[in-house]
Motif scaffolding. Structure first.
Motif, PDB file in Angstrom:
ATOM      1  N   ALA A 452       0.811  -1.037   0.343  1.00  0.00           N
ATOM      2  CA  ALA A 452       0.156  -0.028  -0.051  1.00  0.00           C
ATOM      3  C   ALA A 452       0.787   1.208  -0.138  1.00  0.00           C
ATOM      4  N   SER A 453       1.801   1.297   0.790  1.00  0.00           N
ATOM      5  CA  SER A 453       2.697   2.394   0.892  1.00  0.00           C
ATOM      6  C   SER A 453       3.534   2.665  -0.606  1.00  0.00           C
ATOM      7  N   LEU A 457       3.489   6.166  -2.752  1.00  0.00           N
ATOM      8  CA  LEU A 457       4.611   6.752  -3.367  1.00  0.00           C
ATOM      9  C   LEU A 457       4.598   6.897  -4.674  1.00  0.00           C
ATOM     10  N   LYS A 458       4.058   5.903  -5.467  1.00  0.00           N
ATOM     11  CA  LYS A 458       4.158   5.682  -6.879  1.00  0.00           C
ATOM     12  C   LYS A 458       3.366   6.954  -7.436  1.00  0.00           C
ATOM     13  N   THR A 459       2.050   6.612  -6.598  1.00  0.00           N
ATOM     14  CA  THR A 459       1.150   7.692  -7.200  1.00  0.00           C
ATOM     15  C   THR A 459       1.479   9.214  -6.924  1.00  0.00           C
ATOM     16  N   ALA A 460       2.163   9.351  -5.837  1.00  0.00           N
ATOM     17  CA  ALA A 460       2.305  10.755  -5.491  1.00  0.00           C
ATOM     18  C   ALA A 460       3.612  11.271  -6.257  1.00  0.00           C
ATOM     19  N   MET A 461       4.674  10.225  -6.682  1.00  0.00           N
ATOM     20  CA  MET A 461       5.816  10.844  -7.591  1.00  0.00           C
ATOM     21  C   MET A 461       5.117  11.155  -8.856  1.00  0.00           C
ATOM     22  N   SER A 496       3.587   9.782   3.278  1.00  0.00           N
ATOM     23  CA  SER A 496       3.141  11.200   3.038  1.00  0.00           C
ATOM     24  C   SER A 496       3.810  12.297   3.562  1.00  0.00           C
ATOM     25  N   GLU A 497       4.012  12.139   4.739  1.00  0.00           N
ATOM     26  CA  GLU A 497       4.655  13.582   5.322  1.00  0.00           C
ATOM     27  C   GLU A 497       6.184  13.777   4.726  1.00  0.00           C
ATOM     28  N   ALA A 498       6.797  12.912   4.398  1.00  0.00           N
ATOM     29  CA  ALA A 498       8.209  13.188   3.574  1.00  0.00           C
ATOM     30  C   ALA A 498       7.880  13.813   2.411  1.00  0.00           C
ATOM     31  N   ILE A 499       6.907  13.370   1.736  1.00  0.00           N
ATOM     32  CA  ILE A 499       6.495  13.847   0.365  1.00  0.00           C
ATOM     33  C   ILE A 499       6.496  15.295   0.255  1.00  0.00           C
ATOM     34  N   GLN A 500       5.930  15.802   1.467  1.00  0.00           N
ATOM     35  CA  GLN A 500       5.484  17.161   1.298  1.00  0.00           C
ATOM     36  C   GLN A 500       6.955  18.110   1.532  1.00  0.00           C
ATOM     37  N   TYR A 501       8.248  17.376   1.697  1.00  0.00           N
ATOM     38  CA  TYR A 501       9.368  17.999   1.926  1.00  0.00           C
ATOM     39  C   TYR A 501      10.143  18.235   0.744  1.00  0.00           C
TER      40      TYR A 501
END
Ligand SMILES: Nc1ncnc2c1ncn2[C@@H]1O[C@H](COP(=O)(O)OP(=O)(O)OP(=O)(O)O)[C@@H](O)[C@H]1O
Ligand SMILES: [Mg+2]
Length: 511
Positions: A452-453, A457-461, A496-501
């Motif tokens: 799931a994670s 990550l893939k979707t967010a990228m 999801s938090e790390a993606i914001q940075y």
């Protein structure tokens, strides 16, 4: 008569004892041999005046001074006192039976008063190692030398005191420092505290993560948003220095003659060089090599305010030391290495005019100007920055709120706990100590994601159009966020938090 006195030379952050032999014979002349530089060759003028003004003299005889080891270059004016005492002893103007038990250094003024020297701490360390009884040096450097236990340190103001000490057995006042006590005392009172920063909870959280994993960070925001204020407070939430780290850092500052009054530096350094800085001043060097800002930041924080304003070439020379955590400077006859393990904090305005996408902003830059501005920092340096965060100014009602924020000491407790987990994780490795240092293999091993994670990550990228280089950095930062929660696994929330940075990886920034 032949007499021996001892001084010391510093290379890198290590000292080597220099034996000074003074021989006085019939005849006339003053010869100094053993690779002395010009400052030492000129010392006879200062010594002559200093002695004369205190009732002594360089007699009209043949004086030969040999400094050994002969193949080691000796520099600077710190040998004035060594030579002066040697001359007095060998011409029997003073009695000096116990001369060889002491290391003697200091630059003389013409009236015989003493000027500070550089490198007092490494010299003291070496003096103790070699079994000297004491170290006589200018008062300004005494505290720094007295950090070393089991060595008598005498800080003096005038050559007369040294003369009376050897000749008449007059006591010198010993500088004594309880190193451990001094060290512990200064740990809990950071000069700059996060409690003074109003609002900015998100950024504080981000800086806590950066501190916890040792991640380099860049703050992006308009003038006055508080970037400098925040960066200055980062050292206060890093885990307390160990005594060993404090000694390492103090040594480097000692070498450039910049140890402050307290002697031991128990607080992590914060260095903020101006963007006009030269390569040498930043990474170290020069014909007599000196450590640069990256080494003065050792075990602390290097803040590059207005990163895009730095010359590109200056940023380039910093890349290797950032990786190696030390810098090596080679000269024809020798090589020195300075440690340079620091956290990099950079700041930038979102555009050359200072603003980005802000309709009320006074200046707006054209897209071409923007691109030029940002391109200066793209590439290899940016590759070493794990966290990007936008800083927006706090609204007035928050600024005028007089409630205090959480204190640095409290934030530091969480950081220290997260670091302890990392120390445990990497205990088998002597190169990697915290998450930011992980290599690809370690990232795969310690940042395993469930299905799931991975999907998240893939979707967010894809959706945020994140670049490939963002991928590993997101995983590393996620690991740190998980460590702050003492969570063994990295979960979707952490990701999801790390993606914001990763602001600078998104569309519209660096692409
Ligand atoms: N969150 C805050 N809490 C308290 N004071 C703040 C805060 N943000 C800004 N200030 C005040 O505003 C001043 C300016 O902040 P600072 O110099 O850190 O901004 P900056 O982002 O570095 O700006 P510049 O781009 O001009 O360098 C600070 O000295 C501080 O007094
Ligand atoms: Mg600023």
């Amino acid at each position: 008569m032949l007499k021996k006195v001892f001084g010391s030379a510093v290379f890198g952050v290590e000292a080597t004892t220099i034996t000074v032999e003074v021989n006085v014979d019939k005849g006339i002349g003053y010869h100094l041999v053993g690779l002395p530089d010009n400052a030492i060759k000129e010392s006879n003028y200062r010594i002559a005046a200093a002695l004369q003004n205190n009732g002594y003299r360089i007699p009209g005889k043949k004086i030969i001074i040999n400094m050994s080891p002969a193949d080691l270059r000796k520099e600077g004016s710190a040998y004035d006192l060594t030579l002066a005492i040697g001359i007095l002893a060998s011409t029997s103007q003073i009695k000096a039976d116990n001369l060889e038990q002491y290391l003697i250094m200091g630059e003389l003024s013409l009236d015989g008063s003493l000027q500070p020297i550089k490198g007092a701490l490494p010299i003291a360390v070496k003096a103790r190692e070699e079994g000297f009884k004491g170290f006589i040096l200018p008062k300004q450097n005494a505290k720094e030398a007295a950090i070393v236990n089991d060595l008598e340190v005498y800080g003096i103001e005038n050559i007369k005191q040294v003369i009376n000490f050897f000749d008449k057995g007059e006591a010198l006042e010993q500088t004594i420092i309880d190193t451990r006590k001094e060290f512990e005392k200064s740990l809990d009172f950071p000069e700059f505290d996060f409690a003074d920063v109003k609002g900015q909870e998100g950024i504080k959280r981000c800086m806590e993560i950066a501190a916890a994993g040792g991640h380099n960070i860049i703050l992006i925001g308009p003038p006055g948003a508080g970037k400098t204020m925040l960066a200055k407070r980062l050292p206060s939430i890093l885990p307390p220095m160990t005594l060993h780290e404090a000694l390492e850092t103090t040594k480097i500052h000692s070498v450039v003659g910049r140890v402050k009054d307290s002697g031991l530096m128990a607080q992590r350094p914060f260095r903020s060089p101006h963007h006009t800085i030269s390569n040498v001043a930043l990474v170290g060097g020069g014909s007599y090599p000196q450590p640069g800002e990256i080494s003065l930041s050792h075990n602390g924080v290097l803040f590059l305010d207005e990163l895009p304003e730095f010359k590109r070439e200056v940023l380039e020379v910093m890349r290797q030391p950032l990786e190696d955590r030390e810098v090596t400077i080679s000269r024809a006859k020798f090589t020195v290495t300075y440690p340079s393990s620091f956290m990099l904090v950079a700041s930038m305005n979102p555009s050359p005019g200072g603003y980005f996408n802000d309709p009320d902003a006074p200046v707006t830059s054209s897209p071409a100007e923007m691109q030029r501005y940002l391109s200066k920092i793209s590439g290899p340096l940016l590759d070493r920055i794990d966290i990007h965060i936008e800083v927006t100014p706090v609204p007035f009602d928050k600024l005028s709120d007089d409630r205090k924020g959480e204190s640095s000491v409290d934030i530091r407790k969480r950081v220290t706990r997260a670091r302890a987990i990392q120390t445990q994780r990497f205990k088998a490795s002597d190169k990697v100590h915290y998450n930011a240092q992980m290599n690809t293999k370690q990232i795969r091993k310690y940042c395993g994601l469930d299905e799931a994670s991975k999907q998240l990550l893939k979707t967010a990228m894809e959706r945020l159009n994140l670049s490939a280089r963002a991928y590993d950095r997101i995983l590393k930062v996620s690991r740190t966020i998980a460590d702050l929660e003492a969570s063994e696994t990295v979960t979707g929330t952490h990701i999801s938090e790390a993606i914001q940075y990763r602001s600078l990886d998104r569309d519209g920034w660096l692409g």
